[in-house]
Write a protein that holds these residues in place. Structure first.
Motif, PDB file in Angstrom:
ATOM      1  N   VAL A   8       0.827  -1.214   0.000  1.00  0.00           N
ATOM      2  CA  VAL A   8       0.000   0.000   0.000  1.00  0.00           C
ATOM      3  C   VAL A   8       0.863   1.266   0.000  1.00  0.00           C
ATOM      4  CG1 VAL A   8      -1.534   1.336   1.519  1.00  0.00           C
ATOM      5  CG2 VAL A   8      -2.049  -1.029   1.033  1.00  0.00           C
ATOM      6  N   LYS A   9       1.967   1.235   0.741  1.00  0.00           N
ATOM      7  CA  LYS A   9       2.840   2.411   0.797  1.00  0.00           C
ATOM      8  C   LYS A   9       3.711   2.549  -0.449  1.00  0.00           C
ATOM      9  CE  LYS A   9       5.475   3.605   4.276  1.00  0.00           C
ATOM     10  NZ  LYS A   9       5.339   5.046   4.425  1.00  0.00           N
ATOM     11  N   GLY A  10       3.880   1.407  -1.166  1.00  0.00           N
ATOM     12  CA  GLY A  10       4.850   1.409  -2.267  1.00  0.00           C
ATOM     13  C   GLY A  10       6.250   1.495  -1.686  1.00  0.00           C
ATOM     14  N   ARG A  11       6.430   0.872  -0.518  1.00  0.00           N
ATOM     15  CA  ARG A  11       7.713   0.966   0.193  1.00  0.00           C
ATOM     16  C   ARG A  11       8.690  -0.085  -0.330  1.00  0.00           C
ATOM     17  NH1 ARG A  11       8.693   3.148   5.591  1.00  0.00           N
ATOM     18  NH2 ARG A  11      10.362   2.093   6.707  1.00  0.00           N
ATOM     19  N   PRO A  12       9.915   0.324  -0.638  1.00  0.00           N
ATOM     20  CA  PRO A  12      10.892  -0.676  -1.097  1.00  0.00           C
ATOM     21  C   PRO A  12      11.049  -1.769  -0.043  1.00  0.00           C
ATOM     22  CG  PRO A  12      11.765   1.556  -1.329  1.00  0.00           C
ATOM     23  CD  PRO A  12      10.493   1.669  -0.549  1.00  0.00           C
ATOM     24  N   PRO A  36       5.171   2.280  10.257  1.00  0.00           N
ATOM     25  CA  PRO A  36       5.898   3.209   9.388  1.00  0.00           C
ATOM     26  C   PRO A  36       5.041   4.448   9.170  1.00  0.00           C
ATOM     27  CG  PRO A  36       4.887   1.494   8.075  1.00  0.00           C
ATOM     28  CD  PRO A  36       4.656   1.117   9.510  1.00  0.00           C
ATOM     29  N   SER A  37       5.645   5.538   8.776  1.00  0.00           N
ATOM     30  CA  SER A  37       4.859   6.752   8.558  1.00  0.00           C
ATOM     31  C   SER A  37       3.743   6.455   7.548  1.00  0.00           C
ATOM     32  CB  SER A  37       5.751   7.887   8.078  1.00  0.00           C
ATOM     33  OG  SER A  37       6.558   7.459   6.999  1.00  0.00           O
ATOM     34  N   ALA A  38       2.543   6.983   7.839  1.00  0.00           N
ATOM     35  CA  ALA A  38       1.352   6.628   7.051  1.00  0.00           C
ATOM     36  C   ALA A  38       1.217   7.520   5.815  1.00  0.00           C
ATOM     37  CB  ALA A  38       0.106   6.718   7.929  1.00  0.00           C
ATOM     38  N   ASN A  39       2.256   7.474   4.963  1.00  0.00           N
ATOM     39  CA  ASN A  39       2.243   8.216   3.697  1.00  0.00           C
ATOM     40  C   ASN A  39       2.708   7.284   2.592  1.00  0.00           C
ATOM     41  OD1 ASN A  39       4.868   8.635   5.337  1.00  0.00           O
ATOM     42  ND2 ASN A  39       5.505   8.851   3.207  1.00  0.00           N
ATOM     43  N   LEU A  40       2.361   7.652   1.352  1.00  0.00           N
ATOM     44  CA  LEU A  40       2.918   6.915   0.214  1.00  0.00           C
ATOM     45  C   LEU A  40       4.419   7.120   0.232  1.00  0.00           C
ATOM     46  CD1 LEU A  40       0.300   7.994  -2.466  1.00  0.00           C
ATOM     47  CD2 LEU A  40       0.633   5.671  -1.573  1.00  0.00           C
ATOM     48  N   ARG A  53      15.133   8.939  -1.518  1.00  0.00           N
ATOM     49  CA  ARG A  53      14.592  10.296  -1.481  1.00  0.00           C
ATOM     50  C   ARG A  53      13.307  10.219  -0.675  1.00  0.00           C
ATOM     51  NH1 ARG A  53      11.577  14.176  -5.531  1.00  0.00           N
ATOM     52  NH2 ARG A  53      12.499  16.133  -4.891  1.00  0.00           N
ATOM     53  N   HIS A  54      13.074  11.200   0.141  1.00  0.00           N
ATOM     54  CA  HIS A  54      11.971  11.136   1.080  1.00  0.00           C
ATOM     55  C   HIS A  54      11.279  12.478   1.142  1.00  0.00           C
ATOM     56  CE1 HIS A  54      13.051   7.564   3.702  1.00  0.00           C
ATOM     57  NE2 HIS A  54      11.745   7.549   3.660  1.00  0.00           N
ATOM     58  N   TYR A  55      10.115  12.458   1.735  1.00  0.00           N
ATOM     59  CA  TYR A  55       9.467  13.697   2.193  1.00  0.00           C
ATOM     60  C   TYR A  55       9.279  14.726   1.076  1.00  0.00           C
ATOM     61  CZ  TYR A  55      12.307  11.658   5.978  1.00  0.00           C
ATOM     62  OH  TYR A  55      12.952  10.803   6.823  1.00  0.00           O
ATOM     63  N   PRO A  66       5.727  13.525   1.613  1.00  0.00           N
ATOM     64  CA  PRO A  66       5.896  14.041   2.971  1.00  0.00           C
ATOM     65  C   PRO A  66       5.097  13.213   3.979  1.00  0.00           C
ATOM     66  CG  PRO A  66       5.430  15.817   1.419  1.00  0.00           C
ATOM     67  CD  PRO A  66       5.213  14.543   0.673  1.00  0.00           C
ATOM     68  N   SER A  67       5.641  13.038   5.163  1.00  0.00           N
ATOM     69  CA  SER A  67       4.963  12.255   6.204  1.00  0.00           C
ATOM     70  C   SER A  67       3.688  12.967   6.656  1.00  0.00           C
ATOM     71  CB  SER A  67       5.900  12.054   7.387  1.00  0.00           C
ATOM     72  OG  SER A  67       7.055  11.377   6.973  1.00  0.00           O
ATOM     73  N   PRO A  68       2.717  12.206   7.204  1.00  0.00           N
ATOM     74  CA  PRO A  68       1.434  12.800   7.607  1.00  0.00           C
ATOM     75  C   PRO A  68       1.439  13.297   9.049  1.00  0.00           C
ATOM     76  CG  PRO A  68       1.324  10.419   7.696  1.00  0.00           C
ATOM     77  CD  PRO A  68       2.734  10.751   7.348  1.00  0.00           C
TER      78      PRO A  68
HETATM   79 MG    MG Z   1       8.601   7.280   6.448  1.00  0.00          MG
END
Ligand code: MG
Ligand code: AMP
Length: 325
Positions: free
Chosen positions: A50-54, A137-141, A226-228, A145-147
Motif C-alpha cells: 500500500v505504501k509502495g515501500r521498497p 511506518p509513517s502513514a504516507n505513500l 529520497r523522502h518527504y 511528505p509524512s502525515p
Molecule cells: Mg517514512
C-alpha cells in the motif's frame, strides 16, 4: 474499501481490525503511523504494498512497555535500559537484535529490529488493547511528505486502508531519532527531536552519526531513499542575498502562487506571486503538502544559521531536496 475515521473512544474497534489483519493508521507524537500487528505477515506485506515501500526498508515496531520489548528483541544490552529510562516513552527508536518470533519481512531481512515506545496516549492505548506490538511506518505513500494529521493520511490512503484513528495534529511533526545499539558504541542513524546533544548528555560520551549510504553495507536502508518530497523542486539557500537573487531570476515571477518561500523567522518581503511561510519541524510536512495542493512550481528555503543548527529539520530538508535515488 471504505476508510473509517475512528476517535479515541473507538480503539477497541481499531484493535479488532488490526488483529484481523487490516491496516489502521494511528496518531503518534512524531507523525501518523500505519499500524499492523508485528506478527501478522500478510498485513506486513500489505503495508509494503500500500505504501509502495521498497522491500529493503525495514519497519519500526511500537511497544507499550519495556516488558514488550522482550517479545521482539533478544540479548538486550544495559545501554538500552539507560536510554529507555531517559527518553521513553518518546521519539527515540533503538535498533536491537531481532527475536526470531518477529517475521524477517518486518526488518527487511536484517537480523536486527527497530523498537520505540511512543508517548502519544492514543498510540499507547491502541497497542495495549491489541496486546501485540504494532509496526508503524509513517502513514504516507513512499517518498511523499509524512502525515501530521488525519487529512494527510486520507489524502494518501482513502479507500486503501480500513481505518485511521484521529488524534489531532502531531506534536513534533518529524520522525523519531534512530540509534543503533548493535555495536559496542551507539550510532545515530537518523536525527530527530531527541538531539545528539541530549543523547550525549545522558551517555556521557560523544556519539557517531551515520551518514546515509557509506561504503560497504547500508546500515539504515531507509536513509538512502529520497523522502518527504513535494512535487516541485526545493532549493535551499544559506543567505538572504542568495534568496533575493534566486527570486529575481524566477521566470514565473509575478504569476500568482508559483513560488513558495519558507524561513525560520518572518521575512520583511512582499511580492504578489510569492507566498511566505514560517517553517519549523512541526509545520514542515503540512507546508510541503500544501505546496503540492496549490501547484507551487518552486519552493525556496532560507536555511539561516539558526535553522542549520536544527539537525533533524536540515536532514529532512536535504532529503526532500535531493535528486531521486
Ligand atoms: Mg517514512
Ligand atoms: P519510517 O517508519 O518511515 O519513519 O522509517 C523507519 C526508519 O527506521 C528507516 O530509516 C529505516 O531504515 C530505519 N530502520 C528500521 N528498522 C531498522 C533496522 N533494523 N536497522 C536499521 N535501521 C532501521
Amino acid at each position: 474499501m471504505q476508510t473509517r475515521v475512528l476517535d479515541r473512544s473507538e480503539l477497541e474497534t481499531a484493535a479488532e481490525l488490526i488483529l484481523a489483519g487490516q491496516l489502521v493508521a494511528f496518531p503518534t507524537e512524531t507523525v501518523y503511523g500505519l499500524g499492523a500487528s508485528v506478527f501478522h505477515e500478510e498485513a506486513i506485506e500489505s503495508i509494503f504494498r500500500v505504501k509502495g515501500r521498497p522491500s529493503d526498508n525495514p519497519l519500526i515496531v511500537h511497544v507499550h512497555s519495556l516488558e514488550q520489548v522482550k517479545e521482539v528483541a533478544r540479548e538486550i544490552p544495559p545501554l538500552f535500559y539507560q536510554l529507555a529510562e531517559a527518553f521513553w516513552p518518546g521519539p527515540l527508536t533503538c535498533i536491537l537484535k531481532r527475536n526470531s518470533s518477529v517475521p524477517s519481512l518486518v526488518s527487511a531481512g536484517l537480523d536486527s529490529v527497530a523498537v520505540r515506545m511512543p508517548s502519544h496516549k492514543t498510540a499507547l492505548e491502541l497497542i495495549l488493547r491489541a496486546q501485540v506490538p504494532l509496526v508503524g511506518p509513517s502513514a504516507n505513500l513512499s517518498g511523499k511528505p509524512s502525515p501530521t494529521s488525519v487529512e494527510h493520511v486520507l489524502e494518501d490512503f482513502k479507500g486503501q486502508i480500513a481505518a485511521v484513528v484521529d488524534g489531532g495534529e502531531s506534536e513534533f511533526g518529524i520522525e523519531s531519532t534512530v540509534i543503533s545499539l548493535l555495536g559496542g558504541k551507539p550510532v545515530i542513524l537518523r536525527p530527530g527531536s531527541i538531539t545528539q546533544a541530549c543523547l550525549e548528555k545522558i551517555l556521557g560520551y560523544s556519539l557517531e552519526v551515520e551518514h546515509a549510504v557509506t561504503t560497504g553495507a547500508v546500515v539504515s536502508p531507509g536513509m538512502k531513499y529520497r523522502h518527504y518530497a513535494p512535487k516541485c523542486p526545493i532549493v535551499l539557500v544559506d543567505t538572504m542575498a542568495q534568496l533575493l537573487e534566486q527570486l529575481r531570476a524566477q521566470p514565473q515571477k509575478g504569476k500568482r502562487g508559483s513560488c513558495m518561500v519558507l524561513s525560520h523567522s518572518a521575512l520583511n518581503l512582499k511580492s504578489p506571486g510569492i507566498q511566505f511561510h514560517l517553517l519549523s519541524a512541526k509545520t514542515l510536512y503540512s507546508l510541503l503538502r500544501r505546496s503540492d495542493a496549490e501547484g507551487v512550481q518552486v519552493l525556496f528555503v532560507l536555511c539561516d544559521q539558526q535553522m542549520q543548527a536544527d539537525e533533524a529539520l536540515m536532514n529532512r530538508l536535504m532529503k526532500a531536496a535531493s535528486p531521486v535515488v
